[in-house]
Scaffold this motif. Structure first.
Motif, PDB file in Angstrom:
ATOM      1  N   SER A 137      -9.773  -2.408  -4.667  1.00 26.38           N
ATOM      2  CA  SER A 137     -10.057  -2.959  -3.497  1.00 26.38           C
ATOM      3  C   SER A 137      -9.517  -2.297  -2.145  1.00 26.38           C
ATOM      4  CB  SER A 137      -9.259  -4.347  -3.552  1.00 26.38           C
ATOM      5  OG  SER A 137      -8.005  -4.169  -3.642  1.00 26.38           O
ATOM      6  N   ALA A 138      -8.466  -1.183  -2.482  1.00 20.85           N
ATOM      7  CA  ALA A 138      -8.005  -0.507  -1.115  1.00 20.85           C
ATOM      8  C   ALA A 138      -8.879   0.371  -0.837  1.00 20.85           C
ATOM      9  CB  ALA A 138      -6.748   0.143  -1.891  1.00 20.85           C
ATOM     10  N   ILE A 139      -9.679   1.010  -1.948  1.00 20.83           N
ATOM     11  CA  ILE A 139     -10.628   2.111  -1.494  1.00 20.83           C
ATOM     12  C   ILE A 139     -11.829   1.514  -0.710  1.00 20.83           C
ATOM     13  CG2 ILE A 139     -12.169   3.738  -2.572  1.00 20.83           C
ATOM     14  CD1 ILE A 139     -10.038   4.263  -4.353  1.00 20.83           C
ATOM     15  N   LYS A 140     -12.216   0.305  -0.993  1.00 24.73           N
ATOM     16  CA  LYS A 140     -13.298  -0.257  -0.383  1.00 24.73           C
ATOM     17  C   LYS A 140     -13.195  -0.500   0.974  1.00 24.73           C
ATOM     18  CE  LYS A 140     -15.694  -2.664  -4.177  1.00 24.73           C
ATOM     19  NZ  LYS A 140     -16.177  -3.777  -4.753  1.00 24.73           N
ATOM     20  N   GLY A 170       4.014   1.301   1.982  1.00 22.60           N
ATOM     21  CA  GLY A 170       3.259   0.052   2.344  1.00 22.60           C
ATOM     22  C   GLY A 170       1.826   0.103   2.217  1.00 22.60           C
ATOM     23  N   GLY A 171       1.203  -1.090   2.167  1.00 21.64           N
ATOM     24  CA  GLY A 171      -0.149  -1.057   2.299  1.00 21.64           C
ATOM     25  C   GLY A 171      -0.797  -1.232   0.849  1.00 21.64           C
ATOM     26  N   LYS A 172      -2.160  -1.288   0.644  1.00 15.75           N
ATOM     27  CA  LYS A 172      -2.753  -1.715  -0.664  1.00 15.75           C
ATOM     28  C   LYS A 172      -2.668  -0.455  -1.719  1.00 15.75           C
ATOM     29  CE  LYS A 172      -6.263  -4.807   1.263  1.00 15.75           C
ATOM     30  NZ  LYS A 172      -7.507  -4.919   1.640  1.00 15.75           N
TER      31      LYS A 172
END
Length: 87
Positions: A84-87, A25-27
């Motif tokens: 966007s997940a890394i930001k 799960g998650g971005k």
């Protein structure tokens, strides 16, 4: 040549699926799932292009061309999701 490309794309899709399973799960997992969808779409465009060359032509766009473009759109969406997940 296209058989080798299909095998490589299938291995990448399996690897991305396993990575999404590990992330649970998650971005980051969504970006992996989008990568899998893109690779599967590209694999289907290669397979259909090999066996059904000019089947289902719609306004000068074949089904294989549509799947090919869809695969790259999934990969583009995965890139933006990963960014966007890394930001």
């Amino acid at each position: 040549m296209s058989t080798i490309v299909m095998v490589i794309a299938l291995l990448i899709a399996v690897s991305a699926t396993y990575n999404a399973y590990l992330l649970r799960g998650g971005k980051m997992a969504w970006s992996e799932i989008l990568i899998v969808l893109g690779m599967v779409s590209l694999i289907f465009s290669l397979v259909l292009g090999r066996f059904l060359a000019d089947w289902l032509i719609f306004q000068n766009l074949t089904l294989t061309d549509g799947l090919f473009v869809l695969g790259f759109l999934f990969l583009l969406a995965a890139t933006f999701k990963l960014r966007s997940a890394i930001k």
